[in-house]
Each structure stands twice: as structure tokens, then as C-alpha cells.
Design an enzyme around this catalytic site. Structure first.
Site, PDB file in Angstrom:
ATOM      1  N   ASP A  72       0.712  -1.205   0.158  1.00 46.89           N
ATOM      2  CA  ASP A  72       0.351  -0.086   0.334  1.00 46.89           C
ATOM      3  C   ASP A  72       0.802   1.084  -0.148  1.00 46.89           C
ATOM      4  O   ASP A  72       2.478   1.328   0.319  1.00 46.89           O
ATOM      5  CB  ASP A  72      -1.145  -0.278   1.398  1.00 46.89           C
ATOM      6  CG  ASP A  72      -1.716   0.985   1.322  1.00 46.89           C
ATOM      7  OD1 ASP A  72      -2.408   1.756  -0.034  1.00 46.89           O
ATOM      8  OD2 ASP A  72      -2.247   1.758   2.187  1.00 46.89           O
ATOM      9  N   SER A  73       0.499   2.403  -0.608  1.00 47.51           N
ATOM     10  CA  SER A  73       1.314   3.251  -0.100  1.00 47.51           C
ATOM     11  C   SER A  73       1.382   3.845   1.087  1.00 47.51           C
ATOM     12  O   SER A  73       2.024   5.375   1.011  1.00 47.51           O
ATOM     13  CB  SER A  73       0.517   4.855  -1.916  1.00 47.51           C
ATOM     14  OG  SER A  73      -1.247   4.866  -1.122  1.00 47.51           O
ATOM     15  N   CYS A 120      -4.231  -1.075  -2.307  1.00 42.75           N
ATOM     16  CA  CYS A 120      -4.200   0.707  -2.823  1.00 42.75           C
ATOM     17  C   CYS A 120      -5.580   0.969  -3.407  1.00 42.75           C
ATOM     18  O   CYS A 120      -4.611  -0.423  -4.669  1.00 42.75           O
ATOM     19  CB  CYS A 120      -2.904   0.783  -2.880  1.00 42.75           C
ATOM     20  SG  CYS A 120      -3.039   2.367  -3.621  1.00 42.75           S
ATOM     21  N   GLU A 179      -6.122   9.118   9.507  1.00 47.95           N
ATOM     22  CA  GLU A 179      -4.410   9.150  10.037  1.00 47.95           C
ATOM     23  C   GLU A 179      -4.340   9.916  11.343  1.00 47.95           C
ATOM     24  O   GLU A 179      -3.409   9.810  11.985  1.00 47.95           O
ATOM     25  CB  GLU A 179      -3.809   9.453   8.812  1.00 47.95           C
ATOM     26  CG  GLU A 179      -4.137   8.443   7.627  1.00 47.95           C
ATOM     27  CD  GLU A 179      -2.835   8.661   6.896  1.00 47.95           C
ATOM     28  OE1 GLU A 179      -1.397   8.952   6.727  1.00 47.95           O
ATOM     29  OE2 GLU A 179      -2.659   7.695   5.732  1.00 47.95           O
ATOM     30  N   CYS A 181     -11.702   2.995  -0.279  1.00 48.02           N
ATOM     31  CA  CYS A 181     -10.392   3.526  -0.148  1.00 48.02           C
ATOM     32  C   CYS A 181     -10.534   2.888   0.722  1.00 48.02           C
ATOM     33  O   CYS A 181     -11.231   2.874   2.320  1.00 48.02           O
ATOM     34  CB  CYS A 181     -10.690   5.746   0.032  1.00 48.02           C
ATOM     35  SG  CYS A 181      -9.100   5.814   1.261  1.00 48.02           S
ATOM     36  N   HIS A 186      -9.177   3.432   3.915  1.00 43.03           N
ATOM     37  CA  HIS A 186      -8.757   4.094   5.757  1.00 43.03           C
ATOM     38  C   HIS A 186     -10.059   3.660   5.470  1.00 43.03           C
ATOM     39  O   HIS A 186     -10.585   4.245   6.939  1.00 43.03           O
ATOM     40  CB  HIS A 186      -8.558   5.666   5.235  1.00 43.03           C
ATOM     41  CG  HIS A 186      -7.055   6.134   4.776  1.00 43.03           C
ATOM     42  ND1 HIS A 186      -6.173   5.343   3.694  1.00 43.03           N
ATOM     43  CD2 HIS A 186      -6.288   6.296   6.308  1.00 43.03           C
ATOM     44  CE1 HIS A 186      -5.296   5.702   4.273  1.00 43.03           C
ATOM     45  NE2 HIS A 186      -4.908   6.345   5.586  1.00 43.03           N
TER      46      HIS A 186
END
Length: 276
Positions: free
Chosen positions: A13-14, A76, A161, A195, A197
């Protein structure tokens, strides 16, 4: 017989989002070995060009191959949208035709039409994923009759985050984007969190969604797809090592990675640094 060597499953993943995919895969397939690689030094990928995302992703896939991975999952959405096909078609035959790279978009798009009664589905994603139209294009391949409505949610990743995803402040941004998506069609009955997240926001999202709307998170979908894939490819499955070992690598500071990874996994990790 180099292609008979066993190795771990790589999850790339990035940044951190892929940990929601990783968490689900390890929960359901704990017997395998895994290496998670986060390219945190170059995050975010969403704002970068196709060429750049492709270059970064290929570089990380090669590192995972060098670490012995026989199978790499791009956990990702941006990398899956902008790099997967080129890597599969152009690079894998040269690098090693016996290794495989899979993404997270296809498993979601090939089932979403079966879950919707109305044929109206919503996609919540980053601006980069929305602009790439990947979900629209892929869903259209499997379900040409399904109408797809997209909404970009630029504030959602920073909320997660910065560990603000449980806060009251998050409510404003969640309600805003859900309203903007549902305004596009009153018939949306299935929404995909496109996404990695966003699953951390799923309880809040569910709270603000009408109860008849299904919310799909990618972790479970990708895991089911991986289980099927390994079942259909026994030769590859046999080359995945099974000692139940897990390693984490980051291209950024390991301290930062370990702190943030705890938000996603709910337990502490000890990552190693990878110099690109």
C-alpha cells in the site's frame, strides 16, 4: 526449479490504509506468511500521475519479489487503478511469469451488482480514484445495466490518519459527503467504501446512512476473492509459505509507522525500514 521456491504473500500500500485489507486477510488466512510494505515516504499516491504511480508501485512490487513473495496484493485503490494492468500485462511476463499481482478494485466491482436491488450503487473514494473512473469502468464490464454514482471525500483520510475518526468533528465531513452522494440518486441501495482507510469510519457512516442501504468494505471482499483465487490456483497456493509469520516494512520512519499502524490494527507492530 526457482519457481517452486516458497515465499510469503506480499501486501503493498502507499501508506496505512492497506492495513484494513491486511487485517482481514490475516484474520481469515492466519496460516500463511505475510510481508506488508507501506510506501509512506511517497504517500499520497492519489494526487500523482499514472506514470508516477506505476513507477512507484512497480518498484515496491519488485522489492517484495526480492523478499521472496510469490503473490503480491496491491491493497491500494490508486495503485490498483493506475498501475495494476500495466504490471500484469507488461512487467510480470519479463520479471517472472510464475508470480502474480492482484488488486482490490476487481473483487469489489465483480460482485457489487449482485448486491443491489435497484441497480443504483454509490462509490465513496479519494479524488484520485473518482477521477480515474476505475470503478465506473469496471462495474460497467460486469454489470452494464448498473448506474454508478461517485463522491470524493478528501477529508476522510486525514481524519483517520490523525486519529480523529471517532471525534464529533468527523461527523460533519461524513454527513456532508453522504448527503452529496445520496442527492445524486434517491435509489442508491448499495455503497462501496472504495478507499482502504474508510472502514475505520464505517460505524459512523452506518449511523448516518438510511438503514436499507448496504455498506461494503473491501477487506472482507478482497479476502473472499483471495480464498477463491488460491483455491483455483493450487500451484501458486503451494508456493505460499505457511509458518504464520508476519513482517512490516515502511519506506518512512518506523516510529511513525508503528504508531499509526496501531490505529488500524488495534495492536502494536514492529516495522523495519526499507530504503528505496
Amino acid at each position: 526449479m526457482h519457481n517452486q521456491a516458497q515465499g510469503p504473500i506480499g501486501i503493498f500500500d502507499s501508506g496505512y490504509g492497506g492495513l484494513t485489507i491486511f487485517r482481514e486477510i490475516v484474520k481469515q488466512l492466519p496460516q500463511y506468511d505475510y510481508i506488508y510494505l507501506g510506501d509512506n515516504a511517497r504517500v499520497p499516491y492519489g494526487i500523482r500521475s499514472y506514470e508516477t504511480v506505476y513507477r512507484y508501485t512497480l518498484e515496491c512490487v519488485r522489492h517484495l519479489f526480492d523478499m521472496g513473495c510469490r503473490l503480491v496484493i496491491l491493497a491500494c485503490n490508486t495503485a490498483s487503478a493506475k498501475a495494476l494492468r500495466t504490471i500484469q500485462q507488461r512487467d510480470l511476463p519479463k520479471l517472472d511469469p510464475y508470480r502474480r499481482v492482484l488488486g482490490v478494485i476487481r473483487p469489489t466491482t465483480e460482485i457489487i451488482g449482485n448486491l443491489s436491488q435497484s441497480g443504483h450503487v454509490g462509490i465513496l473514494a479519494t479524488a484520485g480514484t473518482v477521477k480515474s473512473e476505475s470503478y465506473v469502468i469496471e462495474i460497467n464490464k460486469f454489470f452494464p445495466q448498473v448506474k454508478v454514482f461517485q463522491e470524493a471525500c478528501p477529508m476522510w483520510v486525514p481524519l483517520v490518519e490523525n486519529n480523529e475518526h471517532e471525534s464529533d468533528g468527523a461527523n460533519y465531513f461524513i454527513q456532508k459527503h453522504l448527503n452529496q452522494l445520496l442527492t445524486q440518486s434517491a435509489e442508491i441501495d448499495t455503497i462501496a467504501l472504495a478507499c482502504t482507510h474508510y472502514p475505520l469510519l464505517s460505524s459512523k457512516i452506518s449511523h448516518f446512512l438510511p438503514s436499507h442501504i448496504k455498506l461494503l468494505t473491501q477487506g472482507e471482499i478482497v479476502t473472499q476473492s483471495l480464498i477463491q483465487y488460491l483455491g483455483h490456483h493450487p500451484d501458486l497456493e503451494e508456493r505460499c509459505s505457511k509458518k504464520g509469520e508476519v513482517a512490516f516494512y515502511t519506506t518512512e520512519s518506523t516510529e511513525d509507522f508503528d504508531t499509526k499502524a496501531t490505529i488500524f490494527l488495534g495492536h502494536s507492530v514492529n516495522s523495519r525500514h526499507l530504503e528505496l
